[in-house]
Structures are given as structure tokens and as C-alpha cells.
Scaffold this motif. Structure first.
Motif, short mmCIF file in Angstrom:
data_model
loop_
_atom_site.label_atom_id
_atom_site.label_comp_id
_atom_site.label_asym_id
_atom_site.label_seq_id
_atom_site.Cartn_x
_atom_site.Cartn_y
_atom_site.Cartn_z
N ILE A 1 4.06 1.13 2.21
CA ILE A 1 3.90 0.06 3.23
C ILE A 1 3.95 -1.30 2.55
O ILE A 1 3.20 -1.56 1.61
CB ILE A 1 2.55 0.20 3.98
N TYR B 1 0.90 -1.17 0.00
CA TYR B 1 0.00 0.00 0.00
C TYR B 1 0.93 1.21 0.00
O TYR B 1 1.48 1.56 1.05
CB TYR B 1 -0.89 0.02 1.25
N LYS C 1 -3.77 -10.68 6.52
CA LYS C 1 -4.67 -11.75 6.03
C LYS C 1 -5.54 -11.26 4.87
O LYS C 1 -5.63 -11.89 3.82
CB LYS C 1 -5.57 -12.26 7.19
N GLN D 1 -9.96 -15.29 12.79
CA GLN D 1 -9.17 -14.86 13.95
C GLN D 1 -9.26 -15.87 15.08
O GLN D 1 -8.36 -15.93 15.92
CB GLN D 1 -9.68 -13.50 14.44
#
Ligand code: ATP
Length: 237
Positions: A14, A11, A40, A194
Motif C-alpha cells: 500500500i 505499508y 496524515k 480533522q
């Protein structure tokens, strides 16, 4: 089979994925476990061609590294995004129709009765709510609708981004039974979850992602007994 080699995703400046290797064998369910921000969602978005990435993504030996979302869908990889993203102002039926665009082109005529029937058989609640607006559904029903819409795309690989998010434990249990059923139909599943315990229980293989890198991977059953994972992700049994 999906094969990913040395995947990096970005990104701007990043780097969200830093050299990920991953495989989803035909007919298997693989899960990706990791904390918030581990990368993820970025991994699924890279496969779907929605984020800038480099490396190699092979789907049944076809290179789809640079394919956009339309081409990836057409190849049979369907992404059910985080947060469901159903169309609130469309009915359940219309939302399902949207899912056929990937293979049927524009929604033009009714050549998808078979797929609709399969979704309604899997999720009888959706049949009952067929003409209701999506906004009026419960969270669990909206997730069923999102998955149902994905199934309308005739997936060979279904990618599910945190389907349990925001749902009560009993609803999650019900939903995961359906995900296992879908997998038993022969559809491969790549699942983000998660709740590590739940993910390991339902899947064949698991990948543990930490800060953009795979920290552990292996058969889910073996990982669920691995002391390194128990202390970091599973708490005490
Ligand atoms: P969550 O469970 O919170 O969804 P995740 O494991 O799916 O987390 P990602 O959403 O893939 O993680 O995010 C990975 C990294 O990329 C994080 O550091 C995140 O802040 C960053 N990131 C994600 N989306 C963007 C964006 N649109 N712009 C900039 N950085 C982003």
C-alpha cells in the motif's frame, strides 16, 4: 525549518503517501487537514522514522530522511501521537520524566526541574495532579499530559496528531489556546486536525491532504476563504 520533498510512504504494497511536498518554517504553525485515511498520521510517522518511506526530509538543512525515531527526537522534532499514549500506570510526574529521555539519556537525576516548571506553568492542572496516575485523568488532562511530555523533550518542532480527538468542544478550545501559546514560545508546530475550521483559525499555513497527495496548500487565512475548500471541507459559513 523542515522541508519535505517528494515523500512516498508504504505499508507493504500500500502506498499511503504519493509524492508529498511540505515545509514548516521556523516558529510557524502549519496544519494538515484531511479525511480519515488521507495519510496524515503516516506523514508524521515518516518524519519520525516509523514507516518505510522515500523522498527527502531536511531539518535545518540536515538530511534526516533515513534517521530513526531516536535521532529525530534528539534533533528536536518531537511527535505527540494520536490517542495520547501516556503511560497509565505512571504518575503525571513520571510520565513527564519519560519525555526527557530523548535528550537526557536514561532518567537518572533531577536536571529537568526547569522543563517541569515550564510544563506546570503552561498546564496548572498537571501541577495539581502531579502524583496522580495517568489513567485517572480526564481525556483533556491526558492530552495535556501527552503534550507536556512532548515539551519535556525540548522540541524545536512539535508534531501533534489530532489532539482534539474525543474531547468536548470547550476542552478543545482551551487546549488550542495552549497550543497557540506553545507556538508563541518560538516552538514550530505541525498539527494534524480533522476540524478544518479550527485548524485554519490557529495556523499560519495549511496543507490539505487527499488520498496521499497534497490537494491544496497556502496561508490558512486565504484558504479559509477559498470556495473550493469551503464546499469540500468547511461547509457553509
Ligand atoms: P485517520 O484520520 O483515520 O487517522 P490518516 O489521514 O491519519 O487517517 P493514515 O492513518 O495515515 O491516515 O492512513 C493512510 C492510509 O494508510 C490508509 O489507507 C490506511 O488504511 C493505511 N494504513 C495506515 N496504517 C497502516 C498499517 N499499519 N498497515 C496497512 N495500512 C495502513
Amino acid at each position: 525549518m523542515l522541508k519535505i520533498r517528494n515523500l512516498h510512504a508504504y505499508y507493504g504494497a500500500i502506498e499511503a503517501l504519493k509524492g508529498v511536498d511540505l515545509e514548516v518554517p521556523d516558529g510557524k504553525m502549519c496544519c494538515i487537514i484531511g479525511a480519515n485515511g488521507a495519510g496524515k498520521t503516516t506523514l508524521l510517522k515518516s518524519i519520525s522514522g516509523m514507516v518505510r518511506h522515500s523522498g527527502e526530509i531536511l531539518w535545518n538543512d540536515q538530511d534526516i530522511t533515513k534517521a530513526g525515531p531516536g535521532k529525530v527526537n534528539k534533533a528536536g522534532i518531537i511527535h505527540v501521537p494520536e490517542g495520547r499514549l501516556t503511560f497509565p500506570g505512571l504518575t503525571v510526574y513520571q510520565n513527564l520524566e519519560v519525555g526527557t529521555i530523548s535528550w537526557h539519556g536514561f532518567i537518572s537525576n533531577k536536571k529537568y526541574d526547569k522543563e517541569i516548571e515550564e510544563v506546570f506553568t503552561l498546564f496548572p492542572k498537571l501541577r495539581e495532579r502531579r502524583d496522580q496516575m495517568a489513567w485517572s485523568l480526564s481525556g483533556g488532562e491526558q492530552q495535556m499530559l501527552a503534550i507536556g511530555r512532548g515539551l519535556m523533550g525540548r522540541p524545536k518542532l512539535l508534531m501533534l496528531d489530532e489532539p482534539s480527538m474525543g474531547l468536548a468542544p470547550l476542552i478543545v478550545e482551551e487546549l488550542f489556546k495552549k497550543i497557540v501559546e506553545i507556538n508563541k514560545l518560538g516552538i514550530s508546530v505541525l498539527l494534524i486536525e480533522q476540524n478544518a475550521r479550527l485548524a485554519l483559525k490557529v495556523s499560519d499555513y495549511a496543507y490539505i491532504l487527499e488520498q496521499g497527495q497534497i490537494k491544496f496548500h497556502g496561508e490558512s487565512q486565504a484558504l479559509s476563504n477559498d470556495p473550493r475548500l469551503i464546499s469540500a471541507y468547511l461547509g457553509s459559513f
